[in-house]
Design a protein around this motif. Structure first.
Motif, mmCIF file in Angstrom:
data_model
loop_
_atom_site.group_PDB
_atom_site.id
_atom_site.type_symbol
_atom_site.label_atom_id
_atom_site.label_comp_id
_atom_site.label_asym_id
_atom_site.label_seq_id
_atom_site.Cartn_x
_atom_site.Cartn_y
_atom_site.Cartn_z
ATOM 1 N N VAL A 144 0.719 -1.082 -0.023
ATOM 2 C CA VAL A 144 -0.016 0.023 0.141
ATOM 3 C C VAL A 144 0.938 1.071 -0.055
ATOM 4 C CG1 VAL A 144 -1.616 1.243 1.224
ATOM 5 C CG2 VAL A 144 -1.874 -1.194 1.000
ATOM 6 N N GLU A 145 2.084 1.269 0.700
ATOM 7 C CA GLU A 145 2.758 2.442 0.629
ATOM 8 C C GLU A 145 3.544 2.493 -0.263
ATOM 9 O OE1 GLU A 145 4.955 1.521 4.427
ATOM 10 O OE2 GLU A 145 3.327 2.135 5.786
ATOM 11 N N GLY A 146 3.963 1.700 -1.078
ATOM 12 C CA GLY A 146 4.781 1.777 -2.163
ATOM 13 C C GLY A 146 6.152 1.576 -1.843
ATOM 14 N N PRO A 147 7.124 1.548 -2.881
ATOM 15 C CA PRO A 147 8.530 1.555 -2.339
ATOM 16 C C PRO A 147 9.279 2.769 -2.075
ATOM 17 C CG PRO A 147 8.190 1.809 -4.920
ATOM 18 C CD PRO A 147 7.044 1.629 -4.294
ATOM 19 N N ASP A 148 8.860 3.913 -2.352
ATOM 20 C CA ASP A 148 9.233 5.149 -1.628
ATOM 21 C C ASP A 148 9.015 5.784 -0.403
ATOM 22 O OD1 ASP A 148 10.776 5.161 -3.991
ATOM 23 O OD2 ASP A 148 9.351 6.273 -4.944
ATOM 24 N N SER A 149 8.023 5.099 0.012
ATOM 25 C CA SER A 149 7.530 5.565 1.560
ATOM 26 C C SER A 149 8.164 5.195 2.465
ATOM 27 C CB SER A 149 5.929 5.273 1.465
ATOM 28 O OG SER A 149 5.635 4.404 2.664
#
Length: 175
Positions: A144-149
């Motif tokens: 859900v947060e994605g790779p950059d969070s």
């Protein structure tokens, strides 16, 4: 009539703290009620106790883990380093998240790796210090947060570990 202590009760309950007229300790019930996988290991890294969430998360039966090395739950590329980290933790055991600032991974019985959040807590017993690890699969959170969070982890797991570590065998929390 008072029943004798099981091996697990002896691990988590010092004889001086258990009264003869008390019911068996509620430690196992608290451990089983934890929402996270709970793995308790001794200084040699042997798994001495787990809860049912551990079986569900990792795909092992209880008998497949008890008495085996905790490194069984760690991907091979991290196992050598984990031995040193484990030794360092036992030299200064305290409640803390494991691998602060690092991405941690575990491995299931089927070989599937997944990201985890782990909180550690020492547990003093008559047999010595054990370490309680609360392990949470964070795959969905990562998706859900994605790779950059970047997110601060650990508060719920740390609280549950701290509570487990302070549970008196009669059900009262130690101070």
């Amino acid at each position: 009539m008072r029943r004798g202590h099981s091996p697990i009760e002896r691990l988590v309950c010092a004889p001086s703290t258990c009264c003869e007229d008390q019911n068996p300790p509620t430690f196992r019930e608290l451990l089983e009620s934890a929402p996270d996988a709970m793995v308790i290991v001794n200084q040699a890294g042997e798994i001495v106790l787990i809860n049912s969430q551990t079986e569900k998360l990792f795909g092992y039966d209880r008998e497949d883990l008890l008495g085996h090395s905790v490194e069984r739950l760690i991907p091979a590329r991290f196992q050598d380093g984990h031995l040193d980290h484990r030794a360092a933790y036992f030299s200064d055991p305290r409640v803390r998240p494991m691998g602060a600032g690092l991405e941690l991974y575990a491995i299931r019985k089927d070989g599937h790796e997944f990201p985890v959040e782990i909180s550690l807590s020492p547990l003093k017993t008559a047999e010595g210090v054990l370490v309680t690890a609360a392990i949470r699969d964070i795959s969905e959170r990562k998706r859900v947060e994605g790779p950059d969070s970047q997110v601060e982890f650990g508060t719920a797991g740390q609280r549950s570990v701290a509570i487990v570590a302070r549970l008196h065998c009669g059900g009262d929390l130690l101070h």
